[in-house]
Design a protein around this motif. Structure first.
Motif, PDB file in Angstrom:
ATOM      1  N   ASN A 145      -6.256   4.329  -5.458  1.00 31.22           N
ATOM      2  CA  ASN A 145      -4.796   4.331  -5.410  1.00 31.22           C
ATOM      3  C   ASN A 145      -4.339   3.762  -4.072  1.00 31.22           C
ATOM      4  O   ASN A 145      -4.864   4.141  -3.018  1.00 31.22           O
ATOM      5  CB  ASN A 145      -4.251   5.753  -5.570  1.00 31.22           C
ATOM      6  CG  ASN A 145      -4.523   6.326  -6.944  1.00 31.22           C
ATOM      7  OD1 ASN A 145      -4.568   5.599  -7.933  1.00 31.22           O
ATOM      8  ND2 ASN A 145      -4.706   7.636  -7.017  1.00 31.22           N
ATOM      9  N   TYR A 146      -3.362   2.865  -4.087  1.00 30.76           N
ATOM     10  CA  TYR A 146      -2.789   2.293  -2.873  1.00 30.76           C
ATOM     11  C   TYR A 146      -1.295   2.595  -2.830  1.00 30.76           C
ATOM     12  O   TYR A 146      -0.563   2.261  -3.771  1.00 30.76           O
ATOM     13  CB  TYR A 146      -2.989   0.774  -2.827  1.00 30.76           C
ATOM     14  CG  TYR A 146      -4.411   0.338  -2.640  1.00 30.76           C
ATOM     15  CD1 TYR A 146      -4.970   0.247  -1.363  1.00 30.76           C
ATOM     16  CD2 TYR A 146      -5.207  -0.009  -3.733  1.00 30.76           C
ATOM     17  CE1 TYR A 146      -6.280  -0.168  -1.179  1.00 30.76           C
ATOM     18  CE2 TYR A 146      -6.521  -0.422  -3.560  1.00 30.76           C
ATOM     19  CZ  TYR A 146      -7.052  -0.501  -2.279  1.00 30.76           C
ATOM     20  OH  TYR A 146      -8.339  -0.908  -2.098  1.00 30.76           O
ATOM     21  N   THR A 147      -0.853   3.206  -1.742  1.00 29.38           N
ATOM     22  CA  THR A 147       0.570   3.417  -1.533  1.00 29.38           C
ATOM     23  C   THR A 147       1.129   2.196  -0.824  1.00 29.38           C
ATOM     24  O   THR A 147       0.791   1.933   0.331  1.00 29.38           O
ATOM     25  CB  THR A 147       0.825   4.682  -0.702  1.00 29.38           C
ATOM     26  OG1 THR A 147       0.301   5.816  -1.398  1.00 29.38           O
ATOM     27  CG2 THR A 147       2.324   4.870  -0.464  1.00 29.38           C
ATOM     28  N   VAL A 148       1.953   1.440  -1.487  1.00 27.20           N
ATOM     29  CA  VAL A 148       2.456   0.173  -0.951  1.00 27.20           C
ATOM     30  C   VAL A 148       3.264   0.426   0.329  1.00 27.20           C
ATOM     31  O   VAL A 148       4.215   1.211   0.330  1.00 27.20           O
ATOM     32  CB  VAL A 148       3.322  -0.553  -1.997  1.00 27.20           C
ATOM     33  CG1 VAL A 148       3.938  -1.820  -1.404  1.00 27.20           C
ATOM     34  CG2 VAL A 148       2.492  -0.879  -3.232  1.00 27.20           C
ATOM     35  N   THR A 178      -4.487   1.343  -8.691  1.00 27.77           N
ATOM     36  CA  THR A 178      -3.106   1.747  -8.924  1.00 27.77           C
ATOM     37  C   THR A 178      -2.269   1.512  -7.680  1.00 27.77           C
ATOM     38  O   THR A 178      -2.682   1.853  -6.572  1.00 27.77           O
ATOM     39  CB  THR A 178      -3.033   3.235  -9.303  1.00 27.77           C
ATOM     40  OG1 THR A 178      -3.773   3.456 -10.511  1.00 27.77           O
ATOM     41  CG2 THR A 178      -1.591   3.667  -9.540  1.00 27.77           C
ATOM     42  N   LEU A 179      -1.114   0.900  -7.863  1.00 26.70           N
ATOM     43  CA  LEU A 179      -0.141   0.732  -6.787  1.00 26.70           C
ATOM     44  C   LEU A 179       0.959   1.771  -6.950  1.00 26.70           C
ATOM     45  O   LEU A 179       1.510   1.936  -8.042  1.00 26.70           O
ATOM     46  CB  LEU A 179       0.482  -0.664  -6.822  1.00 26.70           C
ATOM     47  CG  LEU A 179      -0.455  -1.864  -6.651  1.00 26.70           C
ATOM     48  CD1 LEU A 179       0.362  -3.159  -6.684  1.00 26.70           C
ATOM     49  CD2 LEU A 179      -1.245  -1.769  -5.364  1.00 26.70           C
ATOM     50  N   VAL A 180       1.278   2.455  -5.852  1.00 27.97           N
ATOM     51  CA  VAL A 180       2.335   3.456  -5.853  1.00 27.97           C
ATOM     52  C   VAL A 180       3.481   2.945  -4.972  1.00 27.97           C
ATOM     53  O   VAL A 180       3.290   2.725  -3.773  1.00 27.97           O
ATOM     54  CB  VAL A 180       1.836   4.814  -5.344  1.00 27.97           C
ATOM     55  CG1 VAL A 180       2.972   5.831  -5.347  1.00 27.97           C
ATOM     56  CG2 VAL A 180       0.667   5.307  -6.192  1.00 27.97           C
ATOM     57  N   ILE A 216       4.550   3.916 -10.453  1.00 28.45           N
ATOM     58  CA  ILE A 216       3.088   3.856 -10.449  1.00 28.45           C
ATOM     59  C   ILE A 216       2.654   2.746 -11.403  1.00 28.45           C
ATOM     60  O   ILE A 216       2.920   2.804 -12.605  1.00 28.45           O
ATOM     61  CB  ILE A 216       2.482   5.207 -10.856  1.00 28.45           C
ATOM     62  CG1 ILE A 216       2.956   6.298  -9.883  1.00 28.45           C
ATOM     63  CG2 ILE A 216       0.964   5.129 -10.879  1.00 28.45           C
ATOM     64  CD1 ILE A 216       2.532   7.694 -10.280  1.00 28.45           C
ATOM     65  N   ILE A 217       2.004   1.720 -10.854  1.00 24.54           N
ATOM     66  CA  ILE A 217       1.636   0.538 -11.630  1.00 24.54           C
ATOM     67  C   ILE A 217       0.126   0.354 -11.574  1.00 24.54           C
ATOM     68  O   ILE A 217      -0.455   0.222 -10.488  1.00 24.54           O
ATOM     69  CB  ILE A 217       2.344  -0.717 -11.100  1.00 24.54           C
ATOM     70  CG1 ILE A 217       3.863  -0.517 -11.119  1.00 24.54           C
ATOM     71  CG2 ILE A 217       1.941  -1.942 -11.912  1.00 24.54           C
ATOM     72  CD1 ILE A 217       4.638  -1.676 -10.512  1.00 24.54           C
TER      73      ILE A 217
END
Length: 311
Positions: A145-148, A178-180, A216-217
Motif C-alpha cells: 500500500n502506498y499513501t500518495v 494499492t494507492l491511497v 483507494i485505487i
C-alpha cells in the motif's frame, strides 16, 4: 652505501604510495549540462546523483555563470520547501568547487527566482568508502500500500508538480499495489485520466472518478497510470501523479508523449512511450582527479614494509 639503497627504496615506495592512494574524485554536477534550471525535467539532478558514488573527500564542481545562477547548501527541510533564507553556505561566484568533508546527506539548491521550485536542487549521500556493490534485489511479488504524498496527502502542492514527481521517484509499483489518496471531501477529488489529459490538464472526461476520501485505487494492470484532480486549476498547479506499473521490480518513470490509458481500481489498461529529454546549455565538464579508488588499508600494509628497509 647500504643506507643509500634503503633511502632510494623508501623514495620509490613513497612515490608509489602517493600515486596509488589518489582517491579524490571531482564530480561535475549535471555533467555537460552544468548547474542550471533543468528544462522540462525537474528530476534531472536526482537522476544524475543516482548514477554517482560520493566518497568522503570528493569534490563537487558546480559549473555556472556568476550572476545567472548560484548554489546554496541547505538543510533537508529547506531543500524540500525550497527555503533559502538561512543557508548553511552560499556560493554566488561560478564555477563553485565544494569539498565533501563529512559523511552523510548533503542538500543543495539554487536560490534565485523560482530556480529551486523548477528543479535546480541536488540531494546526495556521502560515504566513507565505496564498499562492495549492492546485491541485486529479488523481484517483489507481494503487493504493498502506498499513501500518495505521504504526510502531504493529495492536494495542490506548494512546490508544484515536483512534489509528486519526487514522491514517486525511486518507488517500484507492481500489479496489485494499492494507492491511497487522502484529501478533504468537498474540496478535492481524484480522476484517473489518459496521458493526453494528464499532459494538457483536460479533466472534462476521465476513466474513473473518486470524490470520497480516502480514495483507494488498486493497480490492476501493468503500464503507465495517470491521476489528477478535476477541481479548477488544481492540475495546472501541480496536483498530478504519473507512475509506471510492472509485474516486477524493474519499474521506470512514465514517459511524456503519446496517449495511452492508465489502469485503476475499476478500469485497467497498459501503455508505453518515450522518455523526456533535458535541454539547456552544454558547458565542458572538468576532468576527474582520480581514475580509481583504493582502500585505506593498503597504507597500513605498505608502511611497515617501507620501514623494514630502513631499520
Amino acid at each position: 652505501m647500504a643506507r643509500m639503497i634503503k633511502l632510494a627504496i623508501l623514495a620509490v615506495a613513497l612515490f608509489v604510495l602517493s600515486q596509488t592512494t589518489a582517491a579524490v574524485t571531482t564530480h561535475a554536477v549535471g555533467d555537460g549540462k552544468g548547474w542550471m534550471v533543468p528544462s522540462g525535467d525537474p528530476l534531472f539532478y536526482a537522476v544524475w546523483a543516482a548514477k554517482e558514488t560520493f566518497i568522503l573527500g570528493d569534490n563537487l564542481f558546480f559549473n555556472f555563470t556568476t550572476g545567472e545562477q548560484d548554489v546554496a547548501r541547505v538543510s533537508k527541510e529547506a531543500f524540500f520547501t525550497c527555503n533559502s533564507t538561512d543557508p548553511i553556505a552560499l556560493y554566488k561566484d561560478g564555477p563553485a568547487n565544494i569539498t565533501l568533508n563529512s559523511t552523510g546527506e548533503y542538500f543543495f539548491i539554487g536560490t534565485l527566482d523560482n530556480h529551486c521550485v523548477l528543479g535546480q536542487r541536488l540531494a546526495l549521500n556521502v560515504t566513507a568508502s565505496p564498499g562492495p556493490p549492492p546485491s541485486p534485489a529479488a523481484p517483489r511479488t507481494k503487493p504493498e500500500n502506498y499513501t500518495v504524498g505521504d504526510r502531504l496527502g493529495w492536494l495542490v502542492p506548494p512546490l508544484g508538480e515536483i512534489a509528486y514527481l519526487t514522491w514517486a521517484y525511486n518507488k517500484t509499483f507492481i500489479v496489485g499495489d494499492t494507492l491511497v489518496f487522502n484529501f478533504r471531501n468537498g474540496s478535492d477529488d481524484v480522476a484517473v485520466v489518459t496521458k493526453d489529459a494528464y499532459n494538457s490538464c483536460n479533466t472534462s472526461t476521465s476513466i474513473a472518478y473518486y470524490n470520497n476520501s480516502p480514495a483507494i485505487i488498486t493497480l490492476k494492470s501493468a503500464g503507465e497510470h495517470y491521476f489528477t484532480s478535476t477541481y479548477d486549476y488544481h492540475c495546472d498547479l501541480g496536483q498530478k501523479l504519473a507512475i509506471n506499473v510492472t509485474g516486477s521490480s524493474t519499474a521506470s518513470p512514465p514517459s511524456s508523449s503519446g496517449s495511452p490509458t492508465p489502469g485503476s481500481a475499476t478500469s485497467p489498461s497498459s501503455s508505453t512511450g518515450e522518455g523526456p529529454t533535458v535541454g539547456g546549455p552544454t558547458p565542458p565538464p572538468p576532468a576527474s582527479a582520480a581514475p580509481y579508488r583504493i582502500s585505506g588499508g593498503f597504507l597500513f600494509t605498505l608502511l611497515p614494509i617501507v620501514m623494514a628497509f630502513i631499520y
